[in-house]
Design a protein around this motif. Structure first.
Motif, mmCIF file in Angstrom:
data_model
loop_
_atom_site.group_PDB
_atom_site.id
_atom_site.type_symbol
_atom_site.label_atom_id
_atom_site.label_comp_id
_atom_site.label_asym_id
_atom_site.label_seq_id
_atom_site.Cartn_x
_atom_site.Cartn_y
_atom_site.Cartn_z
ATOM 1 N N SER A 60 139.129 31.228 -22.002
ATOM 2 C CA SER A 60 140.248 31.619 -21.135
ATOM 3 C C SER A 60 139.935 32.843 -20.275
ATOM 4 O O SER A 60 140.247 32.854 -19.074
ATOM 5 N N HIS A 61 139.315 33.861 -20.847
ATOM 6 C CA HIS A 61 139.209 35.143 -20.140
ATOM 7 C C HIS A 61 138.286 35.087 -18.921
ATOM 8 O O HIS A 61 138.713 35.446 -17.816
ATOM 9 N N HIS B 173 139.868 32.574 -16.381
ATOM 10 C CA HIS B 173 141.014 33.147 -15.671
ATOM 11 C C HIS B 173 140.543 34.143 -14.615
ATOM 12 O O HIS B 173 141.073 34.176 -13.507
ATOM 13 N N HIS C 119 142.119 39.558 -26.453
ATOM 14 C CA HIS C 119 141.104 39.904 -25.448
ATOM 15 C C HIS C 119 141.570 39.664 -24.019
ATOM 16 O O HIS C 119 140.761 39.719 -23.087
ATOM 17 N N THR C 120 142.869 39.441 -23.838
ATOM 18 C CA THR C 120 143.438 39.360 -22.489
ATOM 19 C C THR C 120 143.089 40.598 -21.672
ATOM 20 O O THR C 120 142.960 40.540 -20.447
ATOM 21 N N ALA D 251 140.483 41.837 -21.015
ATOM 22 C CA ALA D 251 139.262 41.678 -20.227
ATOM 23 C C ALA D 251 139.545 41.644 -18.733
ATOM 24 O O ALA D 251 138.706 42.053 -17.921
ATOM 25 N N ALA D 252 140.717 41.157 -18.334
ATOM 26 C CA ALA D 252 141.039 41.050 -16.912
ATOM 27 C C ALA D 252 141.211 42.405 -16.246
ATOM 28 O O ALA D 252 141.279 42.486 -15.014
ATOM 29 N N HIS E 232 133.846 43.258 -17.296
ATOM 30 C CA HIS E 232 134.547 42.348 -18.202
ATOM 31 C C HIS E 232 134.080 42.567 -19.638
ATOM 32 O O HIS E 232 134.887 42.581 -20.572
ATOM 33 N N ASN F 181 136.831 43.767 -22.229
ATOM 34 C CA ASN F 181 137.122 42.806 -23.287
ATOM 35 C C ASN F 181 137.170 43.475 -24.655
ATOM 36 O O ASN F 181 138.104 43.275 -25.439
ATOM 37 N N SER G 179 133.603 35.617 -25.036
ATOM 38 C CA SER G 179 134.265 36.419 -24.008
ATOM 39 C C SER G 179 133.704 37.828 -23.936
ATOM 40 O O SER G 179 133.966 38.548 -22.971
#
Length: 642
Positions: A82-83, A86, A103-104, A106-107, A190, A194, A279
């Motif tokens: 996902s990370h 995205h 780990h959202t 990371a954005a 990232h 992360n 990630s």
């Protein structure tokens, strides 16, 4: 906004993944949502892609139907983690992102304010509600110098963990700044952002500068770029400085991301497995440098050399460069794009044998092997060790082989592939879509209000840094039941006490609640709310700890479990498993105008302990009601309140 006070944030984007997303979709249904209110919401299938039986496949069907019904994009199995996915397709500087994955954060590499939270928080954000959290302190981390050869972004965040450990970032946002940023690409950032999750941080933020513009240009989305940098007069609550030029290859020993030492301190220990991916090292550069190091060579006998591409796009680029061939020729096993071994879905190492991974976490048993020995390192250290068969500092490998740093020729344009991303249908079509439930998806448990007087036994006493993996395990045995709360509850705390589920169920069925007592940083790691739901389902109503990890603390409140902290941490030593505890007058103690202090009575030892909570007035109401969903139901139907 004052640090420690509750704030509410408008959420522009959300992401969910399949290990947490099935509950999120059920929560959307319980909230009565017709269509998401965010600018972008995406449902990713990246965790449970090991289809050993029908359960995971059936959940994937359910998730797709829910995405189409509620207006989310759907990322198919194999499309990517996902990370990084995205970041490639949806990340926009300056936007807020809430994700049901820790780990959202990371954005933040793109200049987003990205925060990992529990699933019900994401469900409410999709319904248009603000994201509530305690205002963090802002921690300015100034980077100077440039990374030496054979040292990379993973060593930067490992240095932060070496200095501060796994709770050094609790209730803090890390903002990276300084001249050292010039040498870090968006994907390098990232890696660092992360693993802010492993520090316990609320978020990590980088400026949106030329590196971010270059990344978006390569992804064909330069029009989404907005420059965002700190002002010259920016002030921080805390300060840190890292001279990148002084860093060396680092590695986290089993069984904590905070157990960091120089690679040379542990060099020579035999290695059984090396895994590159996740990630925490998701960029094309991370795979390309691994391929360049092993090109024309063979991985050591006795070493399983695994490569987990992090997105379909990156695998395509790697293949077009010829690097996939170099990896295969060197003995690498190429797997599908996804989380895989990082969440214990396959790739479990041999008992007691060293496994080097470019992953973010190495909590006990997370790999799928109870007595595992997982180390966390950079791609350079991983590749060097795969070739030698022992833990190896890449600088020493380079000197021994006469090899210079790889000169990587990465493509200026990414091989953008959106074939596995399904756009949501228009609203008039979506309203007619029915959710497709498999037999493994149970109903959400009924959550009763917190009683005014609470008495029960301490069914488990735990130490410091208990992770959510130890509360509700990941891995191929347990995660397929993530949509079946009664079945998943059978795994609760079994890494710490195999008999806990039985004793808790017996106490619950006898009409008795129970307590858990824990040390510092209780609930670190994953955002999975299952670690709050399954103990709650088994009768847990209060946790007494020295301190809590941020996301798990909120998840406990969201499901009506009272989280209390000792005023005097030494009181932890005075309570034993089996003691009976009592709390009286909770409705008055948790009233909006009441103070945060309470007293817990140990009726077994005739003692009392001073404790406190950190709930806002809104949060107190949630816990008293039994959780978020009962609280919202009570607001919608006030006549039904007790």
């Amino acid at each position: 906004m004052q640090p420690g006070e509750e704030i509410g944030l408008r959420v522009d984007q959300t992401l969910t993944q399949d290990a947490t997303g099935t509950l999120v979709m059920q929560e959307l249904e319980a909230l009565g949502l017709d269509r998401v209110r965010t600018e972008v919401s995406v449902s990713y299938v990246d965790h449970n892609i090991l289809q050993a039986d029908a359960r995971n496949a059936e959940d994937h069907i359910f998730l797709r139907s829910a995405a189409r019904r509620f207006g989310l994009w759907f990322s198919k199995p194999g499309n990517g983690v996902s990370h990084p996915t995205h970041m490639q397709r949806f990340g926009v500087p300056g936007k807020t992102l809430a994700g049901s994955d820790s780990h959202t954060c990371a954005a933040g590499s793109l200049g987003m304010l990205a925060i990992g939270v529990g699933g019900i928080e994401v469900a409410r954000a999709m319904a248009g509600a603000p994201l509530h959290l305690r205002m963090p302190h802002i921690w300015g981390v100034r980077l100077t110098g440039s990374l030496p050869p054979w040292v990379s972004a993973k060593d930067v965040i490992l240095e932060m963990l070496r200095r501060h450990g796994v709770k050094g970032g609790v209730d803090r946002i890390l903002e990276y700044h300084g001249p050292g940023l010039a040498g870090l690409s968006a994907m390098d950032r990232h890696v660092i952002a992360n693993m802010g999750a492993e520090l316990g941080a609320t978020a990590s933020v980088f400026p949106a500068d030329d590196a971010v513009r270059a990344f978006l240009r390569a992804e064909g989305r330069e029009e989404d770029f907005t420059g965002i940098t700190a002002g010259r007069d920016a002030r921080y609550d805390l300060h840190e400085e890292i001279d990148l030029s002084a860093l060396e290859p680092l590695i986290a020993r089993p069984t904590s991301p905070g157990n960091v030492v120089p690679v040379r301190d542990v060099a020579g220990q035999p290695v059984s497995q090396v895994v590159v991916g996740s990630s925490a090292n998701p960029g094309l550069r991370d795979f390309a440098v691994t391929a360049a190091m092993v090109k024309g060579r063979q991985s050591a006998y006795g070493v399983s050399f695994d490569v987990n591409p992090t997105s379909r796009e990156i695998l395509q680029d790697l293949t077009q460069m010829g690097a996939t061939f170099d990896l295969i020729a060197a003995g690498a096993r190429i797997h599908q794009a996804g989380c895989l071994g990082c969440i214990g879905m396959g790739q479990a190492p041999a008992t007691g044998r060293n496994s080097l991974r470019t992953f973010p976490r190495n909590f006990p048993g997370r790999s799928g092997t109870d007595e595992d020995a997982v180390w966390l390192c950079s791609p350079e250290t991983a590749a060097a060790s795969a070739l030698t068969g022992v833990i190896t500092d890449p600088r020493d490998w380079a000197a021994d082989t006469g090899t210079g740093p790889p000169d990587l020729a990465l493509p200026a344009r990414a091989a953008v592939n959106t074939a596995a991303l399904e756009e949501p249908p228009p609203p008039d079509v979506a309203t007619g879509i029915r959710l497709e439930r498999g037999p493994n998806i149970s109903a959400l448990p009924e959550l009763d209000p917190l009683p005014d007087n609470l008495e029960g036994p301490v069914l488990l006493k735990a130490g410091d840094n208990v992770s959510t993996d130890e509360i509700s395990p990941a891995g191929a045995r347990a995660l397929p039941y993530r949509s079946n709360i009664p079945k998943l509850a059978e795994f609760t705390f079994t890494r710490l006490d195999p008999d806990y589920p039985r004793r808790a169920a017996e106490a619950r069925d006898a009409g008795e609640a129970h307590f858990v007592v824990a040390g510092d940083n209780y609930g670190q790691g994953s955002s999975r709310e299952h670690a709050a739901i399954t103990p709650r389902y088994l009768g847990l109503r209060a946790v007494l700890a020295k301190s809590f990890a941020r996301i798990h603390w909120q998840n406990l409140a969201n499901f009506g479990v009272l989280a209390l902290e000792f005023d005097a941490p030494r009181d932890w030593e005075r309570i034993d498993a089996g003691d009976r505890l009592r709390l009286d007058g909770l409705r008055a103690r948790l009233a909006p105008d009441a103070g945060p202090s309470l007293r817990v009575r140990n009726t077994t030892k005739d003692e009392e302990y001073a404790v406190h909570h950190r709930l806002s007035p809104r949060g107190r109401g949630t816990v008293l009601a039994g959780g978020v969903i009962p609280a919202l139901a009570a607001e919608a139907h006030p006549d039904a309140r007790e």
